[in-house]
Design an enzyme around this catalytic site. Structure first.
Site, PDB file in Angstrom:
ATOM      1  N   LYS A 119       0.824  -1.218   0.000  1.00 40.31           N
ATOM      2  CA  LYS A 119       0.000   0.000   0.000  1.00 40.31           C
ATOM      3  C   LYS A 119       0.855   1.264   0.000  1.00 40.31           C
ATOM      4  O   LYS A 119       0.604   2.189  -0.762  1.00 40.31           O
ATOM      5  CB  LYS A 119      -0.923   0.018   1.221  1.00 40.31           C
ATOM      6  CG  LYS A 119      -1.967  -1.064   1.257  1.00 40.31           C
ATOM      7  CD  LYS A 119      -2.937  -0.867   2.409  1.00 40.31           C
ATOM      8  CE  LYS A 119      -2.304  -0.948   3.790  1.00 40.31           C
ATOM      9  NZ  LYS A 119      -1.745  -2.274   4.082  1.00 40.31           N
ATOM     10  N   ASN A 142      -3.134   6.388   5.841  1.00 36.04           N
ATOM     11  CA  ASN A 142      -2.336   5.498   6.666  1.00 36.04           C
ATOM     12  C   ASN A 142      -0.843   5.633   6.403  1.00 36.04           C
ATOM     13  O   ASN A 142      -0.026   5.175   7.190  1.00 36.04           O
ATOM     14  CB  ASN A 142      -2.782   4.050   6.409  1.00 36.04           C
ATOM     15  CG  ASN A 142      -2.448   3.129   7.542  1.00 36.04           C
ATOM     16  OD1 ASN A 142      -2.699   3.427   8.696  1.00 36.04           O
ATOM     17  ND2 ASN A 142      -1.855   1.986   7.218  1.00 36.04           N
ATOM     18  N   HIS A 189      -4.054  -9.060  10.430  1.00 42.62           N
ATOM     19  CA  HIS A 189      -4.971  -8.437  11.384  1.00 42.62           C
ATOM     20  C   HIS A 189      -6.122  -9.368  11.791  1.00 42.62           C
ATOM     21  O   HIS A 189      -7.223  -8.902  12.090  1.00 42.62           O
ATOM     22  CB  HIS A 189      -5.545  -7.139  10.810  1.00 42.62           C
ATOM     23  CG  HIS A 189      -4.501  -6.106  10.513  1.00 42.62           C
ATOM     24  ND1 HIS A 189      -3.639  -5.619  11.472  1.00 42.62           N
ATOM     25  CD2 HIS A 189      -4.172  -5.484   9.349  1.00 42.62           C
ATOM     26  CE1 HIS A 189      -2.828  -4.714  10.912  1.00 42.62           C
ATOM     27  NE2 HIS A 189      -3.127  -4.634   9.638  1.00 42.62           N
TER      28      HIS A 189
END
Length: 442
Positions: A119, A142, A189
């Site tokens: 990302k 982020n 996650h």
């Protein structure tokens, strides 16, 4: 230019979680003349909030504040089952995240970049593409800059390239970016989302409400999973019919027309080739000049903490891959080096992952592994079958010292933890910076 955005749900606003994005959200609301109340279960630095006159409650659960609010703005680090969030939902409050808040208040086009790995690289690369093309752009989310800090401070013509995590996307209600990229989905996650399916569904929130005017980019393997009505643009092998296609001769094409040779991409590795193809796909689909895209892909030099060369000492390379916070990212890193040459530093907060898939690559690529942090025992058990020497050294200082003593010319000391950093560091950047300091001091 983007279309109209929905209005914010009404205030007063209870901002839960006062790290970077929570502080930015509270300040943005306060600057608009809204009543914002900040609360955090810990004791973060809230000097800026207090200086601005924002009401703040620290070391507090916040449940007693729900009755004073109409909307809860949830920071991404706050879990959905936190008592204050449950109380807000039970009381009928709207619950939104910082990305949703910013998107509703900014008129700019958004490109949302999500996925398990790549990302940050793809987000920064897209920023570089726009700058190379002479187009106004800002990179946020982020990746480091809270997107709400841009409210009232950004040219409306600028495109916002926003790295968006699953934590941020699960707190969206109407978010519909003009373009979105899903790079990949692998287990990560799971301690937060519970299952891979729930994690994937959170990622897909970037696409779910896109209209036919939008662009949705992903690999050919994931294209069928994308919801929403946006135009589908894919990257991958030419044989699979990708829009940005890699051919057997090593060339890359866009809608059948030659674009460039894959070998010209400035950042090495097959994973970065995919990141570059994804960035090219969204840029070209949105009308960025192909020559500028080509030049940007050639000249981009990568990002900090992602397979970042730090130094060479006595023929040993030191590489900072602190951003590798899951098993898949560490696998990518290990594949980047020759068999038997890697002294791997790994460990941290495990995040309910299965580390067993690392064992074959560790057996093939690693001379030794140095385990640190909370997950050291779990990782060591998973790698026992690799036959590679494992050293449970506890912390970064001992890991760097031991790896440096053992490494020989032509080998690499690689920090690629496969874990989150929060047992020993506030974030992966701090972990990578500590690694860098230790190497530079040698």
């Amino acid at each position: 230019m983007s279309g109209s955005r929905p209005e914010l749900p009404g205030g007063p606003y209870l901002v839960v979680g006062l790290a970077r994005s929570g502080i930015a959200a509270a300040l943005a609301l306060h600057a608009r003349g809204e009543q914002a109340i900040g609360v955090d279960a810990g004791v973060p630095d809230v000097t800026r909030l207090r200086a601005a006159g924002v009401e703040v409650h620290l070391d507090a659960p916040g449940t007693d504040l729900v009755s004073r609010a109409r909307t809860l703005v949830k920071s991404p680090g706050v879990p959905q089952d936190a008592p204050v969030v449950r109380a807000a939902r039970d009381a009928g409050l709207a619950v939104i995240g910082e990305v949703e808040l910013a998107w509703r208040l900014l008129p700019n086009d958004f490109i949302a970049v999500t996925g398990t790995n790549g990302k940050t690289t793809t987000t920064e690369l897209l920023g570089h593409v726009h700058r190379t093309a002479g187009l106004p752009v800002t990179v946020a989310g982020n990746v480091g800059t809270a997107v709400t800090t841009l409210i009232g401070a950004l040219d409306p013509a600028a495109t916002i390239v926003c790295e968006t995590s699953s934590y941020q996307l699960e707190d969206t209600l109407a978010f519909a970016p003009e373009a979105a990229i899903l790079l990949n989905v692998t287990p990560d996650h799971l301690d937060r989302h519970g299952t891979l399916e729930a994690y994937r569904e959170a990622k897909l929130e970037a696409f779910r409400r896109q209209t036919a005017a939008g662009v949705a980019v992903t690999s050919t393997a994931l294209a069928a999973a994308l919801p929403g009505d946006a135009r589908r643009v894919t990257f991958g092998a030419a044989a699979d019919g990708a829009t940005v296609a890699l051919h057997d001769d090593g060339t890359i094409s866009w809608e059948g027309a030659p674009l460039m040779a894959a070998a010209e991409i400035g950042i090495p590795g097959p994973h970065n080739r995919e990141n570059a193809m994804a960035a090219a796909a969204v840029a070209l689909a949105r009308g960025v000049d192909a020559a500028a895209v080509r030049e940007a892909l050639r000249s981009f030099g990568g990002v900090a903490h992602r397979l970042e060369p730090i130094a060479e000492r006595d023929g040993v390379a030191y590489v900072n891959d602190s951003k590798a916070t899951n098993v898949d990212a560490t696998q990518v890193a290990l594949r980047s080096y020759a068999p038997g040459t890697v002294h791997l530093i790994a460990g941290g907060v495990p995040k309910a992952q299965d580390f067993a898939p690392l064992a074959p690559l560790v057996a093939e690529r690693c001379a030794a592994v140095y385990l640190i942090g909370e997950g050291a025992g779990e990782i060591g058990a998973a790698l026992a079958s690799s036959g590679t020497p494992l050293h449970d050294v506890g912390d970064m200082e001992r890991a760097v010292a031991a790896a440096s003593a053992a490494a020989r010319p032509g080998e690499v000391v690689l920090l690629s933890p496969a874990c989150a950093s929060f047992d020993q560091y506030p974030n992966f950047e701090a972990r990578g910076d500590h690694f860098r300091r230790l190497v530079e001091e040698r």
